[in-house]
Design a protein around this motif. Sequence first.
Motif, PDB file in Angstrom:
ATOM      1  N   PRO A 102       0.843  -1.204   0.000  1.00 30.68           N
ATOM      2  CA  PRO A 102       0.000   0.000   0.000  1.00 30.68           C
ATOM      3  C   PRO A 102       0.878   1.255   0.000  1.00 30.68           C
ATOM      4  CG  PRO A 102       0.061  -0.965   2.193  1.00 30.68           C
ATOM      5  CD  PRO A 102       0.817  -1.904   1.288  1.00 30.68           C
ATOM      6  N   ALA A 103       0.503   2.244  -0.779  1.00 31.56           N
ATOM      7  CA  ALA A 103       1.255   3.504  -0.858  1.00 31.56           C
ATOM      8  C   ALA A 103       0.878   4.389   0.329  1.00 31.56           C
ATOM      9  CB  ALA A 103       0.973   4.202  -2.187  1.00 31.56           C
ATOM     10  N   ILE A 104       1.395   4.026   1.518  1.00 27.18           N
ATOM     11  CA  ILE A 104       0.998   4.703   2.757  1.00 27.18           C
ATOM     12  C   ILE A 104       2.006   5.732   3.244  1.00 27.18           C
ATOM     13  CG2 ILE A 104      -0.476   2.830   3.547  1.00 27.18           C
ATOM     14  CD1 ILE A 104       1.833   1.933   5.360  1.00 27.18           C
ATOM     15  N   ALA A 105       3.144   5.846   2.565  1.00 30.47           N
ATOM     16  CA  ALA A 105       4.144   6.818   3.003  1.00 30.47           C
ATOM     17  C   ALA A 105       3.613   8.236   2.813  1.00 30.47           C
ATOM     18  CB  ALA A 105       5.447   6.625   2.230  1.00 30.47           C
ATOM     19  N   ARG A 106       3.990   9.112   3.702  1.00 30.90           N
ATOM     20  CA  ARG A 106       3.568  10.508   3.624  1.00 30.90           C
ATOM     21  C   ARG A 106       4.737  11.455   3.435  1.00 30.90           C
ATOM     22  NH1 ARG A 106       0.187   8.712   1.722  1.00 30.90           N
ATOM     23  NH2 ARG A 106      -1.753   7.995   2.574  1.00 30.90           N
ATOM     24  N   THR A 107       5.945  10.891   3.422  1.00 30.32           N
ATOM     25  CA  THR A 107       7.145  11.705   3.265  1.00 30.32           C
ATOM     26  C   THR A 107       8.302  10.810   2.846  1.00 30.32           C
ATOM     27  OG1 THR A 107       8.598  13.280   4.384  1.00 30.32           O
ATOM     28  CG2 THR A 107       7.796  11.448   5.702  1.00 30.32           C
ATOM     29  N   TRP A 108       9.333  11.392   2.290  1.00 28.72           N
ATOM     30  CA  TRP A 108      10.577  10.675   2.026  1.00 28.72           C
ATOM     31  C   TRP A 108      11.332  10.554   3.355  1.00 28.72           C
ATOM     32  CZ3 TRP A 108      12.533   8.736  -2.566  1.00 28.72           C
ATOM     33  CH2 TRP A 108      11.838   9.069  -3.735  1.00 28.72           C
ATOM     34  N   PRO A 109      12.205   9.554   3.504  1.00 22.73           N
ATOM     35  CA  PRO A 109      12.977   9.441   4.744  1.00 22.73           C
ATOM     36  C   PRO A 109      13.949  10.600   4.952  1.00 22.73           C
ATOM     37  CG  PRO A 109      13.133   7.408   3.477  1.00 22.73           C
ATOM     38  CD  PRO A 109      12.426   8.416   2.632  1.00 22.73           C
ATOM     39  N   VAL A 110      14.490  11.126   3.852  1.00 27.58           N
ATOM     40  CA  VAL A 110      15.416  12.268   3.936  1.00 27.58           C
ATOM     41  C   VAL A 110      15.069  13.264   2.836  1.00 27.58           C
ATOM     42  CG1 VAL A 110      17.368  11.065   4.999  1.00 27.58           C
ATOM     43  CG2 VAL A 110      17.140  11.039   2.528  1.00 27.58           C
ATOM     44  N   GLY A 111      15.175  14.534   3.153  1.00 26.23           N
ATOM     45  CA  GLY A 111      14.948  15.573   2.161  1.00 26.23           C
ATOM     46  C   GLY A 111      13.528  15.604   1.632  1.00 26.23           C
ATOM     47  N   VAL A 112      13.365  16.339   0.525  1.00 32.18           N
ATOM     48  CA  VAL A 112      12.058  16.476  -0.100  1.00 32.18           C
ATOM     49  C   VAL A 112      11.903  15.456  -1.219  1.00 32.18           C
ATOM     50  CG1 VAL A 112      10.531  18.037  -1.364  1.00 32.18           C
ATOM     51  CG2 VAL A 112      11.930  18.904   0.496  1.00 32.18           C
ATOM     52  N   ARG A 113      12.821  15.439  -2.133  1.00 31.60           N
ATOM     53  CA  ARG A 113      12.888  14.427  -3.199  1.00 31.60           C
ATOM     54  C   ARG A 113      14.359  14.078  -3.386  1.00 31.60           C
ATOM     55  NH1 ARG A 113       8.488  17.227  -5.687  1.00 31.60           N
ATOM     56  NH2 ARG A 113       6.733  15.822  -5.882  1.00 31.60           N
ATOM     57  N   PRO A 114      14.899  13.245  -2.512  1.00 38.06           N
ATOM     58  CA  PRO A 114      16.334  12.974  -2.574  1.00 38.06           C
ATOM     59  C   PRO A 114      16.713  12.199  -3.836  1.00 38.06           C
ATOM     60  CG  PRO A 114      15.293  11.460  -1.074  1.00 38.06           C
ATOM     61  CD  PRO A 114      14.243  12.444  -1.488  1.00 38.06           C
ATOM     62  N   LEU A 115      17.954  12.344  -4.218  1.00 32.97           N
ATOM     63  CA  LEU A 115      18.491  11.607  -5.351  1.00 32.97           C
ATOM     64  C   LEU A 115      18.615  10.138  -4.939  1.00 32.97           C
ATOM     65  CD1 LEU A 115      19.796  11.639  -8.170  1.00 32.97           C
ATOM     66  CD2 LEU A 115      21.975  12.088  -7.037  1.00 32.97           C
ATOM     67  N   VAL A 116      18.081   9.239  -5.767  1.00 30.35           N
ATOM     68  CA  VAL A 116      18.235   7.797  -5.516  1.00 30.35           C
ATOM     69  C   VAL A 116      19.567   7.389  -6.132  1.00 30.35           C
ATOM     70  CG1 VAL A 116      17.295   5.495  -5.925  1.00 30.35           C
ATOM     71  CG2 VAL A 116      15.747   7.412  -5.490  1.00 30.35           C
TER      72      VAL A 116
END
Length: 185
Positions: A37-51
């Motif tokens: 399920p797409a339940i995340a509400r935020t990235w673990p670090v930053g706003v849109r960190p580089l993968v």
Amino acid sequence: MRCVGAWAVLLLVSAATAPTPPAWASLPPPAREAPVPAIARTWPVGVRPLVLRGWQPPATVYGPGHRGVDLAAPPGAPVRAVAAGRVTFAGRVAGRGVVSIQLTGTNLRTTYEPVGPSVRKGDAVGAGEAVGTVEAAGSHCSGTCVHWGLLSGETYLDPLSLLPPWLLRRGPSRLLPVLGVPLPT
């Protein structure tokens, strides 16, 4: 004729005494994992960190692969819980700081490393709540990064699948017109 009879007897005897297949040979194939399920509400670090490195599932349980994603993050940056849950582990493993969180209402568990934990085992955390900071040492990346993992039981899954589409989208934000509001005079 005698030869044919001997062969027939030999064939019947070998068929009757042939070992039975092992019990696991007749088991049905394992059930597929339910979609994450797409339940995340935020990235673990930053706003849109580089993968830096994506998820690469191993071909076998013990095979090579990358059981998570590596996200670029500077040392000391806050690491946040992607969804609400309860901390199941916060400590050191093989010299690295690790935080593991059981996500509320699921059988899913997220992991973050190398992280200097600011939480303890048993703590309840909300989505976006800081659980620690990125440690400068202990990363397996060439620079500093956070390795973000996702497990269902003992099965590793792609942690990016927790993110809803609006968090995965890249590109600039767009301002839309506000309709039905009178202009200031």
